[in-house]
Write an enzyme that holds these catalytic residues in place. Structure first.
Site, PDB file in Angstrom:
ATOM      1  N   ARG A   1     -14.170  -0.299  -7.423  1.00  0.00           N
ATOM      2  CA  ARG A   1     -13.154  -1.043  -8.166  1.00  0.00           C
ATOM      3  C   ARG A   1     -13.510  -2.531  -8.298  1.00  0.00           C
ATOM      4  O   ARG A   1     -12.624  -3.385  -8.317  1.00  0.00           O
ATOM      5  CB  ARG A   1     -11.772  -0.892  -7.503  1.00  0.00           C
ATOM      6  CG  ARG A   1     -11.276   0.540  -7.442  1.00  0.00           C
ATOM      7  CD  ARG A   1     -11.009   1.047  -8.841  1.00  0.00           C
ATOM      8  NE  ARG A   1     -10.506   2.397  -8.860  1.00  0.00           N
ATOM      9  CZ  ARG A   1      -9.217   2.708  -8.921  1.00  0.00           C
ATOM     10  NH1 ARG A   1      -8.309   1.784  -8.939  1.00  0.00           N
ATOM     11  NH2 ARG A   1      -8.858   3.966  -8.969  1.00  0.00           N
TER      12      ARG A   1
ATOM     13  N   ARG B   1      -6.435  -6.927 -19.955  1.00  0.00           N
ATOM     14  CA  ARG B   1      -5.422  -5.907 -19.666  1.00  0.00           C
ATOM     15  C   ARG B   1      -4.041  -6.284 -20.202  1.00  0.00           C
ATOM     16  O   ARG B   1      -3.218  -5.406 -20.461  1.00  0.00           O
ATOM     17  CB  ARG B   1      -5.400  -5.692 -18.151  1.00  0.00           C
ATOM     18  CG  ARG B   1      -4.509  -4.643 -17.630  1.00  0.00           C
ATOM     19  CD  ARG B   1      -4.957  -3.248 -17.967  1.00  0.00           C
ATOM     20  NE  ARG B   1      -4.072  -2.289 -17.338  1.00  0.00           N
ATOM     21  CZ  ARG B   1      -2.866  -1.995 -17.786  1.00  0.00           C
ATOM     22  NH1 ARG B   1      -2.426  -2.533 -18.894  1.00  0.00           N
ATOM     23  NH2 ARG B   1      -2.091  -1.145 -17.130  1.00  0.00           N
TER      24      ARG B   1
HETATM   25  O1  CP3 Z   1     -14.964  -0.885 -10.752  1.00  0.00           O
HETATM   26  C1  CP3 Z   1     -14.077  -0.265 -11.347  1.00  0.00           C
HETATM   27  O2  CP3 Z   1     -12.881  -0.583 -11.310  1.00  0.00           O
HETATM   28  C2  CP3 Z   1     -14.577   0.885 -12.182  1.00  0.00           C
HETATM   29  C3  CP3 Z   1     -13.573   1.629 -12.926  1.00  0.00           C
HETATM   30  C4  CP3 Z   1     -12.731   2.680 -12.238  1.00  0.00           C
HETATM   31  C5  CP3 Z   1     -11.365   2.901 -12.565  1.00  0.00           C
HETATM   32  N1  CP3 Z   1     -10.970   4.027 -11.922  1.00  0.00           N
HETATM   33  C6  CP3 Z   1     -10.535   2.083 -13.479  1.00  0.00           C
HETATM   34  C7  CP3 Z   1      -9.096   1.974 -13.159  1.00  0.00           C
HETATM   35  C8  CP3 Z   1     -13.117   3.655 -11.329  1.00  0.00           C
HETATM   36  C9  CP3 Z   1     -14.455   3.845 -10.623  1.00  0.00           C
HETATM   37  C10 CP3 Z   1     -11.992   4.512 -11.147  1.00  0.00           C
HETATM   38  C11 CP3 Z   1     -12.042   5.715 -10.309  1.00  0.00           C
HETATM   39  C12 CP3 Z   1     -10.802   6.394  -9.965  1.00  0.00           C
HETATM   40  N2  CP3 Z   1      -9.684   6.559 -10.727  1.00  0.00           N
HETATM   41  C13 CP3 Z   1     -10.598   7.096  -8.751  1.00  0.00           C
HETATM   42  C14 CP3 Z   1     -11.606   7.222  -7.661  1.00  0.00           C
HETATM   43  C15 CP3 Z   1     -11.681   5.983  -6.855  1.00  0.00           C
HETATM   44  C16 CP3 Z   1     -10.567   5.826  -5.883  1.00  0.00           C
HETATM   45  O3  CP3 Z   1      -9.898   4.798  -5.940  1.00  0.00           O
HETATM   46  O4  CP3 Z   1     -10.404   6.708  -5.034  1.00  0.00           O
HETATM   47  C17 CP3 Z   1      -9.311   7.621  -8.774  1.00  0.00           C
HETATM   48  C18 CP3 Z   1      -8.643   8.404  -7.666  1.00  0.00           C
HETATM   49  C19 CP3 Z   1      -8.736   7.289 -10.029  1.00  0.00           C
HETATM   50  C20 CP3 Z   1      -7.413   7.663 -10.561  1.00  0.00           C
HETATM   51  C21 CP3 Z   1      -6.610   6.437 -10.757  1.00  0.00           C
HETATM   52  N3  CP3 Z   1      -6.718   5.600 -11.856  1.00  0.00           N
HETATM   53  C22 CP3 Z   1      -5.633   5.897  -9.910  1.00  0.00           C
HETATM   54  C23 CP3 Z   1      -5.220   6.500  -8.565  1.00  0.00           C
HETATM   55  C24 CP3 Z   1      -5.149   4.746 -10.518  1.00  0.00           C
HETATM   56  C25 CP3 Z   1      -4.013   3.902 -10.045  1.00  0.00           C
HETATM   57  C26 CP3 Z   1      -4.323   3.182  -8.808  1.00  0.00           C
HETATM   58  C27 CP3 Z   1      -4.686   1.776  -9.116  1.00  0.00           C
HETATM   59  O5  CP3 Z   1      -5.738   1.326  -8.649  1.00  0.00           O
HETATM   60  O6  CP3 Z   1      -3.871   1.133  -9.800  1.00  0.00           O
HETATM   61  C28 CP3 Z   1      -5.864   4.536 -11.711  1.00  0.00           C
HETATM   62  C29 CP3 Z   1      -5.734   3.406 -12.637  1.00  0.00           C
HETATM   63  C30 CP3 Z   1      -6.958   2.551 -12.773  1.00  0.00           C
HETATM   64  N4  CP3 Z   1      -8.208   3.023 -13.019  1.00  0.00           N
HETATM   65  C31 CP3 Z   1      -7.025   1.126 -12.738  1.00  0.00           C
HETATM   66  C32 CP3 Z   1      -8.351   0.771 -12.993  1.00  0.00           C
HETATM   67  C33 CP3 Z   1      -8.899  -0.631 -13.096  1.00  0.00           C
HETATM   68  C34 CP3 Z   1      -5.882   0.152 -12.444  1.00  0.00           C
HETATM   69  C35 CP3 Z   1      -4.787   0.234 -13.364  1.00  0.00           C
HETATM   70  C36 CP3 Z   1      -4.716  -0.727 -14.505  1.00  0.00           C
HETATM   71  O7  CP3 Z   1      -5.421  -1.729 -14.662  1.00  0.00           O
HETATM   72  O8  CP3 Z   1      -3.825  -0.394 -15.266  1.00  0.00           O
END
Ligand code: CP3
Length: 358
Positions: A36, A49
């Site tokens: 992340r 965003r």
């Molecule tokens: O470096 C990076 O941020 C790369 C991009 C990335 C995202 N999701 C973008 C994202 C990566 C590698 C992921 C992987 C992901 N997504 C996982 C595996 C990693 C982990 O954390 O275990 C999982 C389980 C998801 C599913 C997911 N997507 C969740 C649980 C969430 C909400 C939790 C949160 O962090 O808010 C998301 C949303 C998400 N995916 C965001 C981002 C930057 C944040 C929300 C936003 O900006 O609206």
């Protein structure tokens, strides 16, 4: 860009710390990237965003590419990870979902029957996920040669858990119930997810991804026996696909203290640890035939420079100079993390791991 001098020096020697560490070769300094790393703690990300939701960003190759590059440009990390989400390839399979603020992915019709599984569609990544592949092309055109790009997907189990639960869940009871009680649903779903992720990962590698991380984020809720029976065959198949493509792979999960041997058997050149286990302990169990990624507690980045330094030193001393260590957090960067703490961590890892102790 920061760290220009180091970066140019590295470019001249054609050295690539991250990929060398993936092959357990000696490195000039320990490579570091952060799960992340391109997320909400970065003002550059928050700015984009404000005007676009997450899925729109993922489907706009230019925005996704620009966000992917932010931590490389601003923090000096040793690898980039393509900006996408593990949920993306589920959409063309016929699973509709939204990503809700402060919650995460919410699936409109959680899957429970064999006919739900049977109606899932086969994906063609070039046709169905062209935006991700295009973002990879754009990133590769801009990325310094010595900074590799990591592609990724969710592991079959973690994806199945979202598809079955429908919303984030602490204990995945529905998932475990279907896994035990409806073998035809479980096997059908896991096979289709494995097949889809295999073709998605191949396409990412063909587009230019130089390493792959598989996120099995929620696997820690299974026992070793259940992992072997219900998960290992599928994850093993996925890692075999990556191996055929000839790129290194990282196998990451959280709460995996009891599953490390099983995860290693399923595959991965590098096993990614969360913060609940010491690297020394994990490595002595797994042996030198595998690398380790991790494992600073993301909460440490919410504390003082002094504390971050002492935790980082502790991790590097746990590693004790073994080749094949990639520094990372034990899970993703938390949204309220101060950027300067992340930046300090990147510099610290480079500083404290030099000169190499080999
Ligand atoms: O470096 C990076 O941020 C790369 C991009 C990335 C995202 N999701 C973008 C994202 C990566 C590698 C992921 C992987 C992901 N997504 C996982 C595996 C990693 C982990 O954390 O275990 C999982 C389980 C998801 C599913 C997911 N997507 C969740 C649980 C969430 C909400 C939790 C949160 O962090 O808010 C998301 C949303 C998400 N995916 C965001 C981002 C930057 C944040 C929300 C936003 O900006 O609206």
């Amino acid at each position: 860009m920061r760290n220009k001098t180091t970066r140019n020096a590295r470019a001249e020697t054609g050295e690539n710390r991250f990929l060398r560490a993936c092959s357990r070769k000696p490195v000039d300094r320990t490579p570091i990237w952060l799960m992340r790393q391109a997320g909400r703690y970065l003002p550059g990300y928050r700015k984009i965003r404000k005007d676009h939701n997450l899925l729109t960003i993922c489907k706009s190759p230019r925005l996704a590419a620009a966000i992917t590059l932010l931590p490389v440009e601003e923090l000096g990390v040793d690898a980039a990870i393509i900006f996408a989400d593990i949920m993306l390839p589920l959409q063309p399979m016929g699973i509709s979902f939204t990503i809700q603020n402060q919650v995460g992915p919410v699936v409109s019709k959680p899957l429970s029957t064999f006919s739900d599984v049977d109606s899932l569609m086969k994906i063609d990544p070039v046709r169905d996920l062209p935006h991700v592949l295009e973002a990879i092309h754009l990133v590769k055109a801009k990325l310094p040669e010595e900074i590799p790009l990591i592609g990724f997907c969710g592991a079959p189990f973690t994806l199945a858990s979202y598809v079955i639960e429908g919303k984030p869940s602490r204990d995945l009871v529905r998932t475990r119930t279907i896994m035990y009680d409806k073998p035809e649903v479980w096997k059908g779903l896991m096979s289709r997810l494995t097949q889809a992720m295999g073709s998605y990962l191949k396409a990412q590698v063909h587009a230019g991804a130089q390493a792959i991380q598989i996120f099995d984020s929620w696997i820690g809720c299974l026992s070793p026996t259940d992992y072997r029976e219900y998960v290992e065959p599928y994850s093993r198949q996925l890692f075999a696909t990556i191996e055929e493509e000839g790129v290194p792979s990282i196998h990451f999960g959280t709460g995996t203290g009891l599953l490390l041997e099983e995860m290693k058997r399923a595959g991965g050149d590098i096993i990614g640890l969360d913060w609940r286990i010491s690297i020394g302990n994990a490595w002595s169990r797994l042996g030198d035939g595998v690398g380790i990624q991790g494992n600073l507690d993301p909460a440490a980045l919410l504390t003082s420079h002094h504390f971050i330094r002492s935790k980082t030193k502790q991790i590097l001393s746990d590693v004790n100079g073994r080749p094949g260590h990639i520094f990372n957090l034990g899970h993703g960067v938390l949204p309220n993390t101060p950027v300067e703490n992340v930046s300090q961590l990147v510099d610290l890892v480079h500083e404290l791991s030099f000169p190499p102790s080999l």
